[in-house]
Design an enzyme around this catalytic site. Structure first.
Site, short mmCIF file in Angstrom:
data_model
loop_
_atom_site.label_atom_id
_atom_site.label_comp_id
_atom_site.label_asym_id
_atom_site.label_seq_id
_atom_site.Cartn_x
_atom_site.Cartn_y
_atom_site.Cartn_z
N ALA A 62 0.66 -1.12 0.22
CA ALA A 62 -0.02 0.15 0.11
C ALA A 62 0.83 1.35 -0.04
CB ALA A 62 -0.87 0.05 1.08
N GLY B 165 0.11 -5.69 -0.15
CA GLY B 165 -0.53 -5.82 -1.12
C GLY B 165 -0.09 -6.36 -2.26
N GLU C 70 -0.38 -9.92 -1.68
CA GLU C 70 -1.87 -10.24 -1.78
C GLU C 70 -2.37 -10.46 -3.24
OE1 GLU C 70 -4.10 -8.52 2.25
OE2 GLU C 70 -2.83 -7.02 1.09
N GLU D 60 2.16 -6.32 7.50
CA GLU D 60 1.24 -5.46 7.94
C GLU D 60 1.15 -5.51 9.66
OE1 GLU D 60 -0.37 -6.69 4.06
OE2 GLU D 60 0.65 -7.72 5.57
#
Length: 263
Positions: A65, A114, A117, A137
């Site tokens: 992110a 991310g 992910e 995270e």
């Protein structure tokens, strides 16, 4: 200014490149929105039959992110943070996971947060030997928010996933291969050739059959085995009246290569 996601099309394969190399291809809101718009365009373009997704530069696939942007959303409270950040990120990974055309990640460097992910969500992934993965995270005092608490355990199992999610430790492409996050690890200069080779081996087949397999597998994973088998039956039944199934059977009987039309 350069596009934050670029697209090049070559013989039915779209190469999408996350193009913020100076920010390690961090997933800004604008980048996610642009990626989603390009996926919408690709979905309705019959001449594009597969997608390869990679990152610009030599350092990162995506470091995750855009933290300053995310921090500003958090400062405005949970409703704003969920709307702007979580829902946008989850919509992106869900779109990639359910996309009707095969999506292959070519992981060329850091795939943190991310970026990891995205790798979890796409259908297939090839990693450079220079790639590095992490679920960091927890170092920010939060869980993953783009599907990482759900998809990684489905790929790697509960205990192996929790070890990565709860420590935030980085892990090698060899470990990513071992736990099923990627399909292959290749020398860095062979990354895109390997991804294109995988895509072209898929493109030999009926696009209708490819889409049916992706649908059955993606939806079936979240259902009981009985419901999954019903999904499999539905996808087969959709193929029965098509040219492609008839052509495949005729070609088999004649011992020749089939010519599929996607109809």
């Amino acid at each position: 200014m350069p596009d934050i996601v670029t697209m090049e099309v070559d013989r039915g394969i779209a190469l999408l490149t996350l193009n913020r190399p100076d920010k390690l291809n961090a997933l800004s809101y604008a980048l996610i929105d642009r990626l989603m718009a390009l996926l919408d365009e690709i979905e309705v373009t019959d001449d594009i039959r597969a997608v390869i997704l990679t990152g610009a530069g030599d350092r990162a696939f995506s470091a995750g992110a855009d933290i300053p942007e995310f921090t500003a959303s958090v400062a405005q409270g949970p409703n704003r943070a969920v709307r702007d950040f979580v829902r946008r990120g989850q919509a992106m990974t869900a779109r990639l996971e359910a996309f009707s055309k095969p999506v292959i990640a070519a992981v060329n460097g850091l795939a943190f947060g991310g970026g990891c992910e995205i790798t979890e969500a796409v259908h297939l992934a090839v990693a450079s030997e220079r790639a590095l993965f992490a679920k960091p995270e927890i170092n920010l005092g939060m869980p993953p928010t783009f599907g990482g608490t759900q998809r990684l355990p489905r790929l790697a199992g509960r205990k192996r996933s929790l070890a990565l999610l709860l420590t935030g430790d980085s892990f090698s492409p060899a470990h990513a291969l071992q736990i099923g996050l990627v399909n292959a690890v290749v020398p860095h200069d062979q990354l895109l050739p390997a991804a294109y080779d995988l895509a072209r081996r898929i493109l030999r087949h009926s696009p209708l059959a490819v889409a049916g397999i992706i649908t059955a597998v993606t939806r079936g994973l979240n259902q009981s085995i009985g419901e999954g088998l019903e999904m499999e039956r539905e996808q087969f039944a959709r193929m029965v009246p098509t040219h492609d199934l008839g052509e495949g059977l005729r070609a088999w009987a004649a011992r020749r290569q089939p010519v599929y039309t996607g109809r």
